[in-house]
Scaffold this active site. Structure first.
Site, PDB file in Angstrom:
ATOM      1  N   ASP A 114       5.359 -12.601  11.969  1.00 36.67           N
ATOM      2  CA  ASP A 114       5.710 -12.990  10.575  1.00 36.67           C
ATOM      3  C   ASP A 114       7.147 -12.383  10.364  1.00 36.67           C
ATOM      4  OD1 ASP A 114       6.249 -14.458   8.481  1.00 36.67           O
ATOM      5  OD2 ASP A 114       4.433 -13.605   7.325  1.00 36.67           O
TER       6      ASP A 114
ATOM      7  N   TYR B 274      16.268 -15.105  -4.720  1.00 38.09           N
ATOM      8  CA  TYR B 274      16.709 -16.591  -4.523  1.00 38.09           C
ATOM      9  C   TYR B 274      17.450 -17.036  -5.646  1.00 38.09           C
ATOM     10  CZ  TYR B 274      12.782 -15.700  -1.267  1.00 38.09           C
ATOM     11  OH  TYR B 274      12.443 -14.959  -0.109  1.00 38.09           O
TER      12      TYR B 274
ATOM     13  N   ASP C 201      -5.508 -41.751  18.337  1.00 40.11           N
ATOM     14  CA  ASP C 201      -6.595 -41.081  19.347  1.00 40.11           C
ATOM     15  C   ASP C 201      -5.733 -39.778  20.083  1.00 40.11           C
ATOM     16  OD1 ASP C 201      -4.397 -42.594  20.724  1.00 40.11           O
ATOM     17  OD2 ASP C 201      -5.984 -43.472  22.331  1.00 40.11           O
TER      18      ASP C 201
ATOM     19  N   HIS D  65       8.080 -14.384  -5.012  1.00 39.59           N
ATOM     20  CA  HIS D  65       6.782 -14.319  -4.455  1.00 39.59           C
ATOM     21  C   HIS D  65       6.476 -12.981  -4.407  1.00 39.59           C
ATOM     22  CE1 HIS D  65       9.452 -12.855  -0.944  1.00 39.59           C
ATOM     23  NE2 HIS D  65      10.017 -14.153  -1.049  1.00 39.59           N
TER      24      HIS D  65
ATOM     25  N   GLU E  78      12.063  -9.550   6.219  1.00 39.29           N
ATOM     26  CA  GLU E  78      10.492  -9.380   6.560  1.00 39.29           C
ATOM     27  C   GLU E  78      10.190  -8.753   7.762  1.00 39.29           C
ATOM     28  OE1 GLU E  78       8.419 -13.082   6.841  1.00 39.29           O
ATOM     29  OE2 GLU E  78       6.489 -12.148   6.185  1.00 39.29           O
TER      30      GLU E  78
ATOM     31  N   ARG F 299      15.975 -13.402   2.298  1.00 37.55           N
ATOM     32  CA  ARG F 299      14.767 -12.545   2.592  1.00 37.55           C
ATOM     33  C   ARG F 299      14.633 -11.901   3.993  1.00 37.55           C
ATOM     34  NH1 ARG F 299      11.569 -16.622   2.046  1.00 37.55           N
ATOM     35  NH2 ARG F 299      11.015 -17.236   3.978  1.00 37.55           N
TER      36      ARG F 299
ATOM     37  N   HIS G 140      -1.388 -15.250   7.223  1.00 39.87           N
ATOM     38  CA  HIS G 140      -1.710 -14.568   6.065  1.00 39.87           C
ATOM     39  C   HIS G 140      -3.047 -14.175   6.153  1.00 39.87           C
ATOM     40  CE1 HIS G 140       1.599 -17.436   3.789  1.00 39.87           C
ATOM     41  NE2 HIS G 140       1.795 -16.330   4.117  1.00 39.87           N
TER      42      HIS G 140
ATOM     43  N   HIS H 286       9.052 -22.552   1.462  1.00 41.74           N
ATOM     44  CA  HIS H 286       8.413 -23.096   2.607  1.00 41.74           C
ATOM     45  C   HIS H 286       8.793 -24.230   3.357  1.00 41.74           C
ATOM     46  CE1 HIS H 286       4.307 -20.827   1.883  1.00 41.74           C
ATOM     47  NE2 HIS H 286       5.334 -19.788   2.154  1.00 41.74           N
TER      48      HIS H 286
ATOM     49  N   HIS I 228       1.723  -9.385   2.521  1.00 40.76           N
ATOM     50  CA  HIS I 228       0.281  -9.716   2.770  1.00 40.76           C
ATOM     51  C   HIS I 228      -0.132  -9.033   4.270  1.00 40.76           C
ATOM     52  CE1 HIS I 228       2.073 -12.630   5.918  1.00 40.76           C
ATOM     53  NE2 HIS I 228       2.994 -12.955   4.856  1.00 40.76           N
TER      54      HIS I 228
ATOM     55  N   ASP J 129      12.566 -17.743   9.179  1.00 37.59           N
ATOM     56  CA  ASP J 129      11.168 -17.057   8.955  1.00 37.59           C
ATOM     57  C   ASP J 129      10.481 -17.561  10.272  1.00 37.59           C
ATOM     58  OD1 ASP J 129       8.501 -16.129   8.293  1.00 37.59           O
ATOM     59  OD2 ASP J 129       8.875 -16.420   6.076  1.00 37.59           O
TER      60      ASP J 129
ATOM     61  N   GLU K 134       8.415  -8.129   2.722  1.00 37.92           N
ATOM     62  CA  GLU K 134       9.158  -9.375   2.609  1.00 37.92           C
ATOM     63  C   GLU K 134       9.663  -9.409   1.299  1.00 37.92           C
ATOM     64  OE1 GLU K 134       7.362 -13.227   3.282  1.00 37.92           O
ATOM     65  OE2 GLU K 134       5.514 -11.955   3.704  1.00 37.92           O
TER      66      GLU K 134
HETATM   67  N1  GLY Z   1       5.756 -17.070   6.905  1.00 36.50           N
HETATM   68  C1  GLY Z   1       5.223 -17.032   5.580  1.00 36.50           C
HETATM   69  C2  GLY Z   1       5.190 -15.972   4.834  1.00 36.50           C
HETATM   70  O1  GLY Z   1       6.298 -15.266   5.111  1.00 36.50           O
HETATM   71  O2  GLY Z   1       4.390 -15.530   4.348  1.00 36.50           O
HETATM   72 MN    MN Z   2       4.838 -13.309   5.383  1.00 40.03          MN
HETATM   73 MN    MN Z   3       7.369 -15.003   7.003  1.00 46.64          MN
END
Ligand code: GLY
Ligand code: MN
Ligand code: MN
Length: 440
Positions: free
Chosen positions: A268, A387, A36, A347, A407, A405, A358, A240, A351, A257, A383
């Site tokens: 982000d 890797y 609950d 990747h 970003e 990465r 996203h 992720h 975005h 991130d 970004e």
């Molecule tokens: N934090 C998720 C991405 O960079 O798309």
């Molecule tokens: Mn991102």
């Molecule tokens: Mn990110």
């Protein structure tokens, strides 16, 4: 954000709705975490975009007849007993006044009011396929109206998915939205800086996550926009990664991130830095390569450019760099043609960013044959990353286990671009100086 902003959004939305129509947009619902207890509530972002209304279960109805538009909100009625347990409800009267609707009703009245409104309308618009419960609800209302055919009442015979209209509006940010996005970027950048300053060998990833959350919340961004990724060493090769349970080791990099959410809007941001404050030669070389690719892509942002062009720029730099380092082998132009760097850059380049991390909005031109051109007011992430998993036998041992990465959050402007997160240390020198100063 002022009520006028939400009213203006509803007016722009209504312009694109068919005439003689009813449009329904549903709020989010509480989600059970266990038994609950619920997760802290997150409003449906499209509903929020059109209303600013923060409570669950509400419904926005827009009626458009002969070009004349009216808006109605259905929300939870005031209930002193429930409010003692679960907190204040806004209630219909205040909702109508504060959020600028023409009418507001209790949710208890929704069936009869919606069924009356649907009578003799031509179109019913809602976000189809978004939530099966809403689909069922809409079909139930339609069936009720159809059952009145012998009373001379007709039901809408055209169902319109209004999600694409909302998405296109959300894609181009207003000045008020950009102001909020600047603020959430500054707060989130401050959290990254705090994380760099607090990082020490032997800490756990979740302790750094706690520093991020602390800095978001104490500056007004109560929630993280998404689960923070705090990934030491080879954990960064899980894109992720949110376990955040590992111990930070001397000689490893830390990839963070993370972004806060302010007034519904997300940041982000990713930074990667050495846990002990000093890049090894290999870390520095690979980091600089990602940074060069990221800067080149960002510097190409202007109205009319597109993500495809940025990808080409970025992939050219990464491929050439990986070839020079012996991580890729072969002929440069062939490797570029083969998109060989995608083996390590696994990747997309970026975005849309906004109410969702996203964010919504089509990535293709209308004819679907070309990447969409940038327009002022669009906000995106850039970004790139590289890797190289610890188990990769194809590369020299010295590169294995590195995951990098970088970003940033970029607004397209009339002149080119504005980098909302440029204040967060990013060059090798700035990162090392920041960490050295913090540890003295
Ligand atoms: N934090 C998720 C991405 O960079 O798309
Ligand atoms: Mn991102
Ligand atoms: Mn990110």
């Amino acid at each position: 954000m002022p009520t006028s902003e939400f009213k203006a959004r509803r007016a722009l939305f209504a312009e694109q709705l068919p005439d003689n129509s009813i449009t329904l947009v549903f709020a989010g619902q509480e989600v059970t975490r266990s038994n609950d207890t619920e997760y802290l509530f997150c409003q449906d972002k499209s509903f929020f975009y059109l209303t600013g209304f923060p409570e669950p279960d509400a419904v926005l109805m827009i009626e458009k007849v002969n070009g004349s538009v009216s808006s109605t909100l259905f929300c939870l009625a005031k209930d002193p007993f429930a409010e003692v347990w679960h907190g204040k409800r806004i209630g219909c009267e205040v909702a109508k006044e504060q959020f600028g609707f023409d009418t507001a009703y209790s949710l208890d009245d929704i069936d009869s009011v919606v069924e009356d409104a649907l009578a003799n309308k031509h179109s019913l618009c809602y976000c189809q396929g978004h939530n099966p419960q809403h689909d069922d609800q809409v079909y139930t209302w339609l069936a009720q109206v159809k059952a009145k055919v012998r009373q001379g009442i007709s039901a809408p015979n055209s169902l319109v998915n209004c999600q694409p209209i909302i998405e296109e509006l959300r894609l181009i940010k207003s000045d008020a939205e950009l102001d909020v996005m600047r603020k959430v970027s500054i707060i989130s950048g401050g959290a990254h800086l705090r994380a760099m300053e607090k990082t020490q060998v032997g800490m756990f990833e979740y302790q750094i996550e706690a520093e991020l959350l602390h800095e978001f919340a104490r500056n007004g961004a109560r929630f993280a926009a998404y689960n923070s990724i705090v990934a030491g060493g080879n954990n960064a090769n899980t894109l992720h990664y949110t376990d955040n349970s590992g111990m930070l080791k001397d000689g490893d990099l830390l990839l963070i991130d993370a972004g806060g959410e302010l007034a519904g809007y997300a940041a982000d941001i990713t930074r990667t830095f050495p846990i002990n404050g000093k890049f090894t030669p290999e870390q520095r070389t690979l980091y600089q390569l990602v940074l060069d690719a990221q800067m080149a892509a960002i510097n190409a942002i202007k109205p009319g450019a597109n993500l495809g062009q940025l990808n080409d720029i970025c992939q050219h730099i990464l491929t050439e760099g990986l070839l020079n380092l012996g991580i890729l082998k072969g002929d440069l132009s062939q490797l570029i043609a083969d998109k060989a760097c995608k083996q390590y850059f696994i990747h997309g380049l970026g975005h849309w960013l906004g109410l969702d991390v996203h964010d919504v909005g089509d990535y293709q031109m209308k004819d679907k044959r070309q990447t969409r051109s940038f327009q002022p007011g669009m906000v995106m992430t850039i970004e790139p990353g590289l890797y190289i998993p610890a188990g990769d036998q194809n590369v020299d041992q010295k590169w294995r286990g590195l995951g990098i990465r970088i970003e940033d959050n970029i607004v397209v402007t009339e002149q080119g671009f504005e980098n909302l997160s440029e204040q967060v240390p990013k060059s090798v020198d700035d990162i090392e100086r920041t960490m050295q100063n913090a540890k003295r």
